[in-house]
Write a protein that holds these residues in place. Sequence first.
Motif, PDB file in Angstrom:
ATOM      1  N   UNK A 198       0.912  -1.374   0.043  1.00 52.67           N
ATOM      2  CA  UNK A 198      -0.039  -0.080   0.013  1.00 52.67           C
ATOM      3  C   UNK A 198       1.087   1.251  -0.337  1.00 52.67           C
ATOM      4  N   UNK A 199       2.047   1.256   0.670  1.00 50.71           N
ATOM      5  CA  UNK A 199       2.891   2.556   0.567  1.00 50.71           C
ATOM      6  C   UNK A 199       3.470   2.648  -0.692  1.00 50.71           C
ATOM      7  N   UNK A 200       3.826   1.436  -1.390  1.00 51.34           N
ATOM      8  CA  UNK A 200       4.332   1.572  -2.667  1.00 51.34           C
ATOM      9  C   UNK A 200       3.460   2.164  -3.675  1.00 51.34           C
ATOM     10  N   UNK A 201       2.133   1.710  -3.478  1.00 44.14           N
ATOM     11  CA  UNK A 201       1.047   1.955  -4.509  1.00 44.14           C
ATOM     12  C   UNK A 201       0.694   3.444  -4.223  1.00 44.14           C
ATOM     13  N   UNK A 202       0.693   3.946  -2.709  1.00 40.59           N
ATOM     14  CA  UNK A 202       0.485   5.381  -2.763  1.00 40.59           C
ATOM     15  C   UNK A 202       1.412   6.221  -3.255  1.00 40.59           C
ATOM     16  N   UNK A 234       0.443  -4.804  -5.655  1.00 45.82           N
ATOM     17  CA  UNK A 234       1.746  -4.914  -6.193  1.00 45.82           C
ATOM     18  C   UNK A 234       1.885  -5.291  -7.874  1.00 45.82           C
ATOM     19  N   UNK A 235       0.823  -6.295  -8.067  1.00 50.48           N
ATOM     20  CA  UNK A 235       0.550  -6.664  -9.417  1.00 50.48           C
ATOM     21  C   UNK A 235       0.006  -5.548 -10.298  1.00 50.48           C
ATOM     22  N   UNK A 236      -1.020  -4.754  -9.635  1.00 58.30           N
ATOM     23  CA  UNK A 236      -1.475  -3.554 -10.358  1.00 58.30           C
ATOM     24  C   UNK A 236      -0.655  -2.497 -10.657  1.00 58.30           C
ATOM     25  N   UNK A 237       0.209  -2.123  -9.799  1.00 53.73           N
ATOM     26  CA  UNK A 237       1.354  -1.066  -9.644  1.00 53.73           C
ATOM     27  C   UNK A 237       2.310  -1.484 -10.932  1.00 53.73           C
ATOM     28  N   UNK A 238       2.897  -2.714 -10.913  1.00 50.50           N
ATOM     29  CA  UNK A 238       3.639  -3.298 -11.760  1.00 50.50           C
ATOM     30  C   UNK A 238       2.994  -3.146 -13.462  1.00 50.50           C
ATOM     31  N   UNK A 239       1.641  -3.510 -13.418  1.00 54.77           N
ATOM     32  CA  UNK A 239       0.767  -3.664 -14.743  1.00 54.77           C
ATOM     33  C   UNK A 239       0.711  -2.303 -15.025  1.00 54.77           C
ATOM     34  N   UNK A 291       8.744  -2.095  -0.645  1.00 50.85           N
ATOM     35  CA  UNK A 291       9.014  -3.656  -0.529  1.00 50.85           C
ATOM     36  C   UNK A 291       9.878  -3.894   0.774  1.00 50.85           C
ATOM     37  N   UNK A 292       9.114  -4.948   1.513  1.00 52.95           N
ATOM     38  CA  UNK A 292       9.643  -5.304   2.780  1.00 52.95           C
ATOM     39  C   UNK A 292       8.949  -4.502   4.244  1.00 52.95           C
ATOM     40  N   UNK A 293       8.294  -3.512   3.966  1.00 55.11           N
ATOM     41  CA  UNK A 293       8.336  -2.675   5.008  1.00 55.11           C
ATOM     42  C   UNK A 293       6.797  -3.432   5.837  1.00 55.11           C
ATOM     43  N   UNK A 294       6.169  -4.427   5.190  1.00 59.00           N
ATOM     44  CA  UNK A 294       5.113  -5.259   6.038  1.00 59.00           C
ATOM     45  C   UNK A 294       5.862  -5.852   7.193  1.00 59.00           C
ATOM     46  N   UNK A 295       7.016  -6.633   6.614  1.00 55.36           N
ATOM     47  CA  UNK A 295       7.898  -7.654   7.524  1.00 55.36           C
ATOM     48  C   UNK A 295       8.719  -6.513   8.514  1.00 55.36           C
ATOM     49  N   UNK A 296       9.032  -5.413   8.210  1.00 54.45           N
ATOM     50  CA  UNK A 296       9.601  -4.706   9.190  1.00 54.45           C
ATOM     51  C   UNK A 296       8.974  -4.106  10.276  1.00 54.45           C
ATOM     52  N   UNK A 297       7.664  -3.614   9.885  1.00 54.97           N
ATOM     53  CA  UNK A 297       6.576  -3.410  10.868  1.00 54.97           C
ATOM     54  C   UNK A 297       6.147  -4.600  11.861  1.00 54.97           C
ATOM     55  N   UNK A 298       5.948  -5.637  11.355  1.00 53.01           N
ATOM     56  CA  UNK A 298       5.548  -6.855  12.056  1.00 53.01           C
ATOM     57  C   UNK A 298       6.759  -7.004  12.838  1.00 53.01           C
ATOM     58  N   UNK A 299       8.051  -7.038  12.591  1.00 57.52           N
ATOM     59  CA  UNK A 299       9.189  -7.325  13.379  1.00 57.52           C
ATOM     60  C   UNK A 299       9.387  -6.291  14.355  1.00 57.52           C
ATOM     61  N   UNK A 300       9.227  -4.969  14.043  1.00 55.24           N
ATOM     62  CA  UNK A 300       9.144  -3.761  15.351  1.00 55.24           C
ATOM     63  C   UNK A 300       7.996  -4.292  16.280  1.00 55.24           C
ATOM     64  N   UNK A 301       6.865  -4.811  15.961  1.00 50.42           N
ATOM     65  CA  UNK A 301       5.915  -4.895  16.915  1.00 50.42           C
ATOM     66  C   UNK A 301       6.271  -6.111  17.897  1.00 50.42           C
ATOM     67  N   UNK A 302       6.473  -7.239  17.143  1.00 49.96           N
ATOM     68  CA  UNK A 302       6.908  -8.393  18.324  1.00 49.96           C
ATOM     69  C   UNK A 302       8.179  -8.146  18.763  1.00 49.96           C
TER      70      UNK A 302
END
Length: 358
Positions: A95-99, A155-160, A268-279
Amino acid sequence: MTVDQAPAGPPPGAPTPPAERPAAPPALRFLGGASGPVFVLLILIFAGIFTLNPSFAEPPSMMFFLRQAAPLIVLAIGQYLVIVSGEFDLSVGALVGAQVVIAAALIDGEEARTLPVLGVMLVFGLMVGLVNGLITTLLKVPSIITTLGTMLVLSGAIQLWTGGAPTGALSESFRVAGRFGIEDVPVLGQLPWALLILVAVALAALVLMRSSYGRTLVSVGDNETAAAFAGARVWLVRTGAFVLSALLATLAGVLIGGYAGVTAQVGDGLEFAAITAVVLGGVVLGGGRGTVVAAMAGALAVEGLFTLFNQLSLPSTIRPSVQGLIIIAAVAYAARQGSLPWQRTRPRAPRTVQPTRR
């Protein structure tokens, strides 16, 4: 000696009760809690950074670091709201990348388009969060599947749309929040707008978690059945968490776009960075336990850890490995505690009573 004059105390021969242990200081009780280790880790990380690069401790360098860390901390706040309710949101990075890509394509360097495009981004983020929440809560699709699908769709929609090469340009007024700040501040030099925005979001999150909605959100994550019996509208509470997560991801996109510009890999990868931060902040996967302050501290620790890797000249490819290890450890801990959603909702097999022979 009369009965009224008998001395108080245990009768002769009675065992002596054990002495009560003195209460631990509040600081030690805090550090001994689930969120305490992240603050110890923060101290150790920054001690290492300051040792390797003493100039990093200077106020202008710290302001630069906090400006860079602000988008991840904002994302971690949104991810915390979803995780503490017992769900996951894997779509925030896409979503960050798409925005950012949408903003660059629609603004295309025109200052007059900045405010209307920000409105479009707000509506788009609201729709993504609403879709994630309703599919998860009403259609009963596991959130990890729902948001994984949303991540792939975005991701696919933005690439397309862009062919892998984003077009357009962000306006200067769009980039103010992520790149600039209040100049000529004594000692600090520049006070970044991103830091001020982060402080406002953090205060709003603290107020939210102290409100009835925040308490209900935690209770839903702890035991949704009990929360439903208590009158909570579970589907509405969790949908609201997804919407807030998407809106905060939109805000993070504005900050990242202003700071780093437009690239195809911006989220790219921000979702996992955010989950890592929370846990890392001690928030239990499966919901019901953890504080938003600890989640923000976890995001700061993750950003500081990446900075320490740079100071040690370690390759950037080590970051996903470290994030993966942290997430695996958090899931293993939650599994041992029996706090994962599928462990809570798994029905117990009925006990069969063998007839007794006479």
